[in-house]
Motif scaffolding. Structure first.
Motif, PDB file in Angstrom:
ATOM      1  N   GLN A   8      71.426   9.860  -2.156  1.00 36.68           N
ATOM      2  CA  GLN A   8      70.786   9.378  -0.944  1.00 36.68           C
ATOM      3  C   GLN A   8      69.910  10.469  -0.354  1.00 36.68           C
ATOM      4  O   GLN A   8      70.212  11.656  -0.470  1.00 36.68           O
ATOM      5  CB  GLN A   8      71.850   8.967   0.083  1.00 36.68           C
ATOM      6  CG  GLN A   8      72.777   7.866  -0.426  1.00 36.68           C
ATOM      7  CD  GLN A   8      73.896   7.557   0.555  1.00 36.68           C
ATOM      8  OE1 GLN A   8      73.673   7.527   1.762  1.00 36.68           O
ATOM      9  NE2 GLN A   8      75.095   7.319   0.053  1.00 36.68           N
ATOM     10  N   VAL A   9      68.829  10.056   0.292  1.00 35.59           N
ATOM     11  CA  VAL A   9      67.955  11.010   0.974  1.00 35.59           C
ATOM     12  C   VAL A   9      68.532  11.275   2.360  1.00 35.59           C
ATOM     13  O   VAL A   9      68.682  10.360   3.165  1.00 35.59           O
ATOM     14  CB  VAL A   9      66.517  10.466   1.084  1.00 35.59           C
ATOM     15  CG1 VAL A   9      65.664  11.393   1.946  1.00 35.59           C
ATOM     16  CG2 VAL A   9      65.902  10.318  -0.305  1.00 35.59           C
ATOM     17  N   GLY A  34      71.991  14.336   8.783  1.00 35.49           N
ATOM     18  CA  GLY A  34      70.880  13.659   9.425  1.00 35.49           C
ATOM     19  C   GLY A  34      70.339  12.528   8.566  1.00 35.49           C
ATOM     20  O   GLY A  34      70.351  12.613   7.332  1.00 35.49           O
ATOM     21  N   LEU A  35      69.844  11.485   9.215  1.00 39.75           N
ATOM     22  CA  LEU A  35      69.384  10.287   8.512  1.00 39.75           C
ATOM     23  C   LEU A  35      68.048   9.834   9.073  1.00 39.75           C
ATOM     24  O   LEU A  35      67.842   9.798  10.289  1.00 39.75           O
ATOM     25  CB  LEU A  35      70.412   9.161   8.667  1.00 39.75           C
ATOM     26  CG  LEU A  35      70.086   7.824   8.016  1.00 39.75           C
ATOM     27  CD1 LEU A  35      70.034   7.962   6.499  1.00 39.75           C
ATOM     28  CD2 LEU A  35      71.116   6.769   8.409  1.00 39.75           C
ATOM     29  N   CYS A  36      67.125   9.480   8.174  1.00 37.70           N
ATOM     30  CA  CYS A  36      65.828   8.916   8.541  1.00 37.70           C
ATOM     31  C   CYS A  36      65.560   7.723   7.635  1.00 37.70           C
ATOM     32  O   CYS A  36      66.052   7.679   6.501  1.00 37.70           O
ATOM     33  CB  CYS A  36      64.736   9.970   8.370  1.00 37.70           C
ATOM     34  SG  CYS A  36      63.073   9.411   8.804  1.00 37.70           S
ATOM     35  N   ASN A  37      64.772   6.772   8.096  1.00 37.61           N
ATOM     36  CA  ASN A  37      64.536   5.566   7.304  1.00 37.61           C
ATOM     37  C   ASN A  37      63.229   5.611   6.521  1.00 37.61           C
ATOM     38  O   ASN A  37      62.863   4.640   5.857  1.00 37.61           O
ATOM     39  CB  ASN A  37      64.552   4.331   8.197  1.00 37.61           C
ATOM     40  CG  ASN A  37      63.371   4.282   9.144  1.00 37.61           C
ATOM     41  OD1 ASN A  37      63.021   5.273   9.771  1.00 37.61           O
ATOM     42  ND2 ASN A  37      62.739   3.124   9.249  1.00 37.61           N
ATOM     43  N   VAL A  38      62.486   6.730   6.569  1.00 34.65           N
ATOM     44  CA  VAL A  38      61.213   6.796   5.859  1.00 34.65           C
ATOM     45  C   VAL A  38      61.410   6.620   4.361  1.00 34.65           C
ATOM     46  O   VAL A  38      60.716   5.833   3.701  1.00 34.65           O
ATOM     47  CB  VAL A  38      60.490   8.121   6.154  1.00 34.65           C
ATOM     48  CG1 VAL A  38      59.328   8.333   5.189  1.00 34.65           C
ATOM     49  CG2 VAL A  38      59.969   8.131   7.589  1.00 34.65           C
ATOM     50  N   ALA A  39      62.363   7.345   3.780  1.00 30.19           N
ATOM     51  CA  ALA A  39      62.553   7.303   2.328  1.00 30.19           C
ATOM     52  C   ALA A  39      62.975   5.921   1.851  1.00 30.19           C
ATOM     53  O   ALA A  39      62.440   5.404   0.857  1.00 30.19           O
ATOM     54  CB  ALA A  39      63.582   8.344   1.900  1.00 30.19           C
TER      55      ALA A  39
END
Length: 421
Positions: free
Chosen positions: A319-320, A162-167
């Motif tokens: 990577q987060v 899963g990937l999110c752009n917050v970090a």
């Protein structure tokens, strides 16, 4: 290398395409397939995507299709960025919870559960078809709620991250404040998707000097203003929470605000209308500035790094991502999906060790993990009782009268998307 974007007709897509064009040395895409059932949007976005590649002298081929099986056949990685029900469903998610005095938001609280119920079955069907057609492909999920969707994928045995752009957004912001290159900033990022805290900001890597105290001391007012939280709260926490924590730390204030202005869904729908008009202009060959207001900043850079690492081509060493806990946070179940720094490679994501989590936010993390477990049960198996249990467990709801009313409204507003309703 062939990459497929499911939901390729999204107005987000030019951000992604721009990243693929600029960062082609990191991720040498030979074929980019944009798949979407909305043929009209797909052609507009696909035309702009080709012009972006041409402007930046990228030799890769961009194709569009409404056929999922055709799109994923032979793909090395499949990116999911879909929205079941479109902005109309999002408008509902942001509206009916407010009628009960609860936050209306597309990934948090009752609206977030509604989105999960609509989304999980669709994503699992897509993933099953990817596995039948091309079992070696990685699935990168950007579809919200990312934590619940990723847990569904992993639980079903899919090769998924899963990937999110917050970090990456916070990394870029902190780098600018400290006048260093983003690559020189390593975040000790811990929590669940849309429920995270930066517990350290390190220079150079996981063992680097922690400059978070300096960052808060010199720039705390600006960071607090960006988060729309009071500076004394940041001083008390001693960490930087995600902006999604405002829904928890200032819930009633947010509910009052949301009741006095147009919904974010309405704003985005109007923005998408304007963007699609721009995309239709054959002279446009770069992402427009308006796209920056749509959300998803730095999504392309994060996606390129993640895909490159999973496919063995490089990318950032840490990577987060969203992946299984497996003991990383000891008070959470092994099969909880957490959002943390990880070493990413061809075998997937291996979370880095996490420093002990302060009880000040550990409790909230545990509560929302329990909710996500119940939410996934409801998404997989349906039924009014499972929906009620998930809502009752959510720390933003909790009271049985609210949970009863929200359950009925959730089902009423989403009946066409729920096979069991």
């Amino acid at each position: 290398m062939k990459l497929t974007v499911v939901g390729g007709g999204s107005t987000y897509t030019p951000e992604l395409v721009d990243g693929f064009a600029r960062l082609r040395d990191t991720l040498p895409v030979e074929e980019l397939v944009l798949m979407d059932p909305a043929q009209d949007r797909l052609e507009l976005v696909g035309g702009l995507a080709r012009r972006i590649f041409a402007r930046q002298d990228h030799t890769g081929r961009i194709t569009t299709t409404t056929s999922l099986d055709e799109a994923v056949d032979g793909a090395d990685a499949v990116l999911l960025q879909l929205r079941v029900g479109g902005q109309a469903a999002r408008q509902q998610d942001e509206t009916w919870p407010l009628e009960c005095g609860c936050v209306g938001q597309e990934t948090t609280g009752a609206g977030g559960l509604a989105k999960a119920l609509r989304t999980v079955p669709v994503v699992l069907d897509i993933a099953d078809r990817v596995r039948r057609t091309n079992p070696r492909a990685w699935i990168i999920d950007f579809t919200n709620p990312v934590g619940i969707v990723t847990r569904a994928l992993l639980q079903a045995g899919h090769k998924a991250v899963g990937l999110c752009n917050v970090a990456i957004g916070l990394q870029r912001k902190f780098a600018a404040l400290l006048s260093v290159a983003p690559s020189g900033i390593h975040l000790d990022h811990v929590g669940l998707n849309h429920l995270t805290w930066e517990t350290a900001v390190r220079l150079g890597g996981p063992e680097g000097e922690d400059v978070l105290p300096k960052l808060l001391g010199e720039h705390g007012d600006r960071i607090a203003a960006d988060l729309r939280l009071p500076r004394p709260l940041l001083d008390t926490l001693g960490v930087v929470p995600s902006y999604y924590l405002r829904y928890y730390y200032a819930h009633d204030e947010v509910v009052r605000e949301l009741g006095t202005k147009p919904s974010r869904a309405a704003e985005v729908a109007e923005m998408e209308r304007r963007l699609l008009t721009m995309y239709a202009d054959p002279a446009l060959d770069e992402k427009p500035e308006l796209l920056g207001e749509r959300g998803g900043a730095f999504y392309s850079e994060a996606a390129v790094d993640l895909a490159a690492a999973l496919l063995g081509g490089g990318g950032a060493p840490y990577q987060v991502v969203n992946t299984y806990n497996r003991g990383t946070i000891p008070f959470l179940p092994d099969d909880a999906v957490i959002e943390v720094q990880a070493a990413v490679g061809t075998k997937g994501a291996a979370p880095l060790p996490v420093h002990p989590v302060d009880p000040l936010y550990a409790g909230l993390m545990a509560d929302v993990t329990a909710y996500e477990h119940l939410a996934l049960e409801a998404a997989l198996h349906g039924g009014r009782e499972r929906v009620f249990r998930a809502l009752l467990s959510h720390p933003l709801i909790g009271q049985y009268a609210y949970a009863e009313t929200l359950t009925d409204r959730l089902i009423a507003h989403n009946r066409e998307h729920l096979a069991w309703a």
